[in-house]
Design a protein around this motif. Structure first.
Motif, PDB file in Angstrom:
ATOM      1  N   TYR A   1      27.448  35.286  35.344  1.00 45.54           N
ATOM      2  CA  TYR A   1      27.349  36.499  34.310  1.00 45.54           C
ATOM      3  C   TYR A   1      27.579  36.023  32.932  1.00 45.54           C
ATOM      4  CZ  TYR A   1      28.597  38.354  38.948  1.00 45.54           C
ATOM      5  OH  TYR A   1      28.831  38.935  40.026  1.00 45.54           O
ATOM      6  N   GLU A   2      26.306  36.521  32.046  1.00 47.44           N
ATOM      7  CA  GLU A   2      26.371  36.025  30.671  1.00 47.44           C
ATOM      8  C   GLU A   2      26.844  37.589  30.029  1.00 47.44           C
ATOM      9  OE1 GLU A   2      26.107  33.348  27.982  1.00 47.44           O
ATOM     10  OE2 GLU A   2      24.511  33.012  29.529  1.00 47.44           O
ATOM     11  N   LEU A   3      27.907  37.586  29.784  1.00 48.00           N
ATOM     12  CA  LEU A   3      28.711  38.757  29.360  1.00 48.00           C
ATOM     13  C   LEU A   3      28.318  38.958  27.740  1.00 48.00           C
ATOM     14  CD1 LEU A   3      31.945  39.002  30.865  1.00 48.00           C
ATOM     15  CD2 LEU A   3      29.851  40.011  31.558  1.00 48.00           C
ATOM     16  N   THR A   4      27.687  40.257  27.282  1.00 49.82           N
ATOM     17  CA  THR A   4      27.768  40.520  25.825  1.00 49.82           C
ATOM     18  C   THR A   4      29.353  40.692  25.339  1.00 49.82           C
ATOM     19  OG1 THR A   4      27.391  42.952  26.096  1.00 49.82           O
ATOM     20  CG2 THR A   4      25.390  41.782  26.143  1.00 49.82           C
TER      21      THR A   4
ATOM     22  N   ASP B   1      30.247  43.622  23.934  1.00 50.02           N
ATOM     23  CA  ASP B   1      30.431  45.009  24.533  1.00 50.02           C
ATOM     24  C   ASP B   1      30.972  45.125  25.638  1.00 50.02           C
ATOM     25  OD1 ASP B   1      30.105  45.757  21.851  1.00 50.02           O
ATOM     26  OD2 ASP B   1      27.939  46.961  22.252  1.00 50.02           O
ATOM     27  N   GLN B   2      30.388  44.225  26.692  1.00 45.41           N
ATOM     28  CA  GLN B   2      30.602  44.089  28.139  1.00 45.41           C
ATOM     29  C   GLN B   2      32.066  43.457  27.997  1.00 45.41           C
ATOM     30  OE1 GLN B   2      27.099  42.188  29.451  1.00 45.41           O
ATOM     31  NE2 GLN B   2      26.216  43.829  30.892  1.00 45.41           N
ATOM     32  N   LEU B   3      32.299  42.472  27.418  1.00 43.66           N
ATOM     33  CA  LEU B   3      33.335  41.719  27.443  1.00 43.66           C
ATOM     34  C   LEU B   3      34.621  42.572  27.262  1.00 43.66           C
ATOM     35  CD1 LEU B   3      34.754  39.103  28.175  1.00 43.66           C
ATOM     36  CD2 LEU B   3      34.381  38.255  25.852  1.00 43.66           C
ATOM     37  N   ASP B   4      34.405  43.472  25.850  1.00 43.46           N
ATOM     38  CA  ASP B   4      35.302  44.299  25.517  1.00 43.46           C
ATOM     39  C   ASP B   4      35.775  45.403  26.472  1.00 43.46           C
ATOM     40  OD1 ASP B   4      35.903  42.744  23.313  1.00 43.46           O
ATOM     41  OD2 ASP B   4      34.534  44.191  22.028  1.00 43.46           O
ATOM     42  N   ALA B   5      34.732  46.082  27.085  1.00 44.36           N
ATOM     43  CA  ALA B   5      35.003  47.014  28.299  1.00 44.36           C
ATOM     44  C   ALA B   5      35.593  46.403  29.214  1.00 44.36           C
ATOM     45  CB  ALA B   5      33.659  47.532  28.578  1.00 44.36           C
ATOM     46  N   LEU B   6      35.225  45.440  29.903  1.00 43.66           N
ATOM     47  CA  LEU B   6      35.793  44.626  31.087  1.00 43.66           C
ATOM     48  C   LEU B   6      37.247  44.003  30.880  1.00 43.66           C
ATOM     49  CD1 LEU B   6      34.945  43.817  33.810  1.00 43.66           C
ATOM     50  CD2 LEU B   6      33.880  41.610  32.985  1.00 43.66           C
ATOM     51  N   TYR B   7      37.545  43.552  29.753  1.00 42.01           N
ATOM     52  CA  TYR B   7      38.711  42.980  29.469  1.00 42.01           C
ATOM     53  C   TYR B   7      39.978  43.899  29.953  1.00 42.01           C
ATOM     54  CZ  TYR B   7      42.444  39.791  27.677  1.00 42.01           C
ATOM     55  OH  TYR B   7      43.407  39.003  27.451  1.00 42.01           O
ATOM     56  N   PRO B   8      40.263  44.941  29.361  1.00 34.08           N
ATOM     57  CA  PRO B   8      41.598  45.776  29.930  1.00 34.08           C
ATOM     58  C   PRO B   8      41.471  45.761  31.502  1.00 34.08           C
ATOM     59  CG  PRO B   8      40.333  46.746  27.992  1.00 34.08           C
ATOM     60  CD  PRO B   8      39.227  45.739  28.705  1.00 34.08           C
TER      61      PRO B   8
ATOM     62  N   HIS C   1      33.383  38.848  41.075  1.00 32.94           N
ATOM     63  CA  HIS C   1      32.187  39.356  41.314  1.00 32.94           C
ATOM     64  C   HIS C   1      32.638  40.718  41.538  1.00 32.94           C
ATOM     65  CE1 HIS C   1      29.721  35.781  41.786  1.00 32.94           C
ATOM     66  NE2 HIS C   1      30.507  35.189  42.660  1.00 32.94           N
ATOM     67  N   ILE C   2      33.779  41.195  42.141  1.00 34.67           N
ATOM     68  CA  ILE C   2      34.205  42.387  42.454  1.00 34.67           C
ATOM     69  C   ILE C   2      34.343  43.230  41.098  1.00 34.67           C
ATOM     70  CG2 ILE C   2      36.266  43.888  43.264  1.00 34.67           C
ATOM     71  CD1 ILE C   2      36.913  41.606  45.253  1.00 34.67           C
ATOM     72  N   LEU C   3      34.990  42.657  40.010  1.00 35.44           N
ATOM     73  CA  LEU C   3      35.278  43.194  38.679  1.00 35.44           C
ATOM     74  C   LEU C   3      33.941  43.563  38.111  1.00 35.44           C
ATOM     75  CD1 LEU C   3      37.929  40.978  37.197  1.00 35.44           C
ATOM     76  CD2 LEU C   3      37.948  43.535  37.228  1.00 35.44           C
TER      77      LEU C   3
ATOM     78  N   HIS D   1      31.606  47.286  37.303  1.00 33.13           N
ATOM     79  CA  HIS D   1      31.263  47.429  35.815  1.00 33.13           C
ATOM     80  C   HIS D   1      29.706  47.611  35.907  1.00 33.13           C
ATOM     81  CE1 HIS D   1      34.432  48.069  33.015  1.00 33.13           C
ATOM     82  NE2 HIS D   1      35.087  47.621  34.000  1.00 33.13           N
ATOM     83  N   ASN D   2      28.874  47.469  37.297  1.00 30.01           N
ATOM     84  CA  ASN D   2      27.705  47.449  37.249  1.00 30.01           C
ATOM     85  C   ASN D   2      26.794  46.130  36.485  1.00 30.01           C
ATOM     86  OD1 ASN D   2      27.346  49.416  39.226  1.00 30.01           O
ATOM     87  ND2 ASN D   2      27.507  51.114  37.416  1.00 30.01           N
ATOM     88  N   ILE D   3      27.668  45.280  36.216  1.00 29.33           N
ATOM     89  CA  ILE D   3      27.093  43.892  35.517  1.00 29.33           C
ATOM     90  C   ILE D   3      26.391  43.199  36.541  1.00 29.33           C
ATOM     91  CG2 ILE D   3      27.727  42.110  34.017  1.00 29.33           C
ATOM     92  CD1 ILE D   3      29.950  43.532  33.064  1.00 29.33           C
TER      93      ILE D   3
END
Ligand code: KIV
Ligand code: ZN
Length: 385
Positions: free
Chosen positions: A346-349, A351-358, A376-378, A382-384
């Motif tokens: 998963y190559e996260l942008t 914004d994706q990282l900021d949304a996912l981290y909390p 993978h579950i996370l 987040h539909n990534i």
């Protein structure tokens, strides 16, 4: 051999195997001995031949097998021990008999109930007798760590005169401080007559956790052999750990001390010895423990991801570990999450990282470690893709 080359004397199969529950059969010992020979140790102490028929057989078979290293057998200062050891070593390309006697006040008084002069007599007699079988005779002054330096120098002078090629100075009880042990070696270098023609050897036990530090103090003061075991196994709290002293000398080139060890084999050999002996090292064991190259706090992970050298003083590849591990826990930061996500595809942008981290932190608080399957579950949540 250059004067700064330190001989590695491995006693995994003798002092290491004395540990309760660590007993090996001949076949297992042969497998380990072959690997030690390939590792590049200079001496393999294969056993104590007089102690049992099984140990005799192991020393004999190891003597036949080993191609490069000197094969050594332990004895007490008894004629029969020495004769039996010589017999067990008869097939070795380079045989060494390791004989000796206690030299400290308490050994002389309580163990032998004798006098210092008689101890010297017995030591000299043992060395002379061993010399009738082999050229290479190592003498150990048991409990040298607690032996008066002047008396120790006297014993050493006499056994050198009798033909000893190596003087083993064991801190049998693991009592010495590094400064003290180093000073003892220095004293012997300066006071034993004939010392320049023999090798001084460090054999340190770990009762106070100082076996490695003491062995290094010894070589910094002129010893040129270290007696050690894989994973530091040995009587009570163990012996000097081979992997530790070898990597200390490698990582500190200013010491100007080197060995013949192929360090890339250290991790695999450590695992092999753990499995064969059923004696497992703790995760935080230096050099070969599971966490030796694992990083789990956010600050360290961020540094290691940017440049490994920020928190690692050895290259894991140098000891045969494929790569440093970034362990995801609730203490991990964004950099570690992005790094581990990338490793599993998963190559996260940003914004994706900021949304996912909390959410990652809430999830991680429920686990000891966030594994690949958890990532993978996370991502699915987040539909990534
Ligand atoms: O610790 C020790 O003194 C020993 C000797 C027998 C060499 O293992
Ligand atoms: Zn020992």
């Amino acid at each position: 051999m250059g004067t700064n080359r330190v001989q590695i004397f491995d006693t995994t199969l003798r002092d290491g195997e004395q540990v309760p529950g660590c007993k090996l059969n001949t076949e297992q010992k042969l497998i380990i001995a072959e690997q030690l020979d390939i590792l590049g140790v200079d001496v393999i102490e294969a056993g104590f031949p007089v102690s049992s028929p099984g140990d005799f057989k192991s020393v004999e078979e190891i003597s036949k097998l080993v191609k490069n290293a000197t094969v050594c057998g332990l004895t007490r200062a008894h004629k029969n021990d020495i004769k039996v050891a010589a017999e067990a070593l008869k097939y070795a390309k380079r045989p060494r008999i390791h004989t000796g006697i206690g030299t400290s006040e308490s050994h002389i008084k309580y163990k032998f109930n004798t006098t210092p002069d008689k101890i010297i007599e017995r030591a000299v007699e043992a060395v002379k007798y061993a010399k009738t079988f082999v050229e290479d005779v190592e003498f150990y002054a048991e409990d040298a760590g607690r032996t008066d330096n002047a008396f120790l120098a006297q014993v050493c002078t006499e056994v050198v005169k009798a033909g000893a090629t190596v003087l083993n100075i064991p801190d049998t009880t693991g009592y010495c401080l590094p400064e003290e042990y180093g000073a003892k070696i220095k004293y012997l270098k300066e006071n034993v007559i004939g010392v320049d023609n023999v090798t001084l050897s460090c054999h340190c036990h770990n009762d106070l956790g100082l076996a490695t530090a003491n062995a290094i103090a010894g070589v910094m003061n002129g010893a040129r052999q270290i007696e050690c075991t894989i994973n530091g196994i040995g009587e009570r709290a163990g012996n000097t750990a081979l992997e530790e002293v070898v990597m200390i000398m490698k990582q500190h080139p200013h010491l100007n001390l080197d060995t013949n060890i192929n360090t890339k084999m250290l991790y695999a050999l450590s695992k092999m010895v753990q499995e064969k002996m059923g004696m497992f090292v703790q995760a935080n064991k230096a050099v070969v423990g599971d966490n030796a190259f694992a990083h789990s706090s956010g600050i360290h992970q961020d540094g290691v991801i940017k440049n490994r050298e920020t928190y690692e003083i050895m290259d894991p590849a140098d000891v045969g570990v494929t790569e440093s591990a970034i362990i995801l826990t609730a203490r991990s930061g964004r950099a570690a999450l992005a790094y581990r996500a990338k490793n599993v595809g998963y190559e996260l942008t940003k914004d994706q990282l900021d949304a996912l981290y909390p959410e990652f932190l809430i999830y991680a608080d429920t686990k000891k470690e966030v594994k690949d399957e958890d990532i993978h579950i996370l991502m699915e949540g987040h539909n990534i893709p």
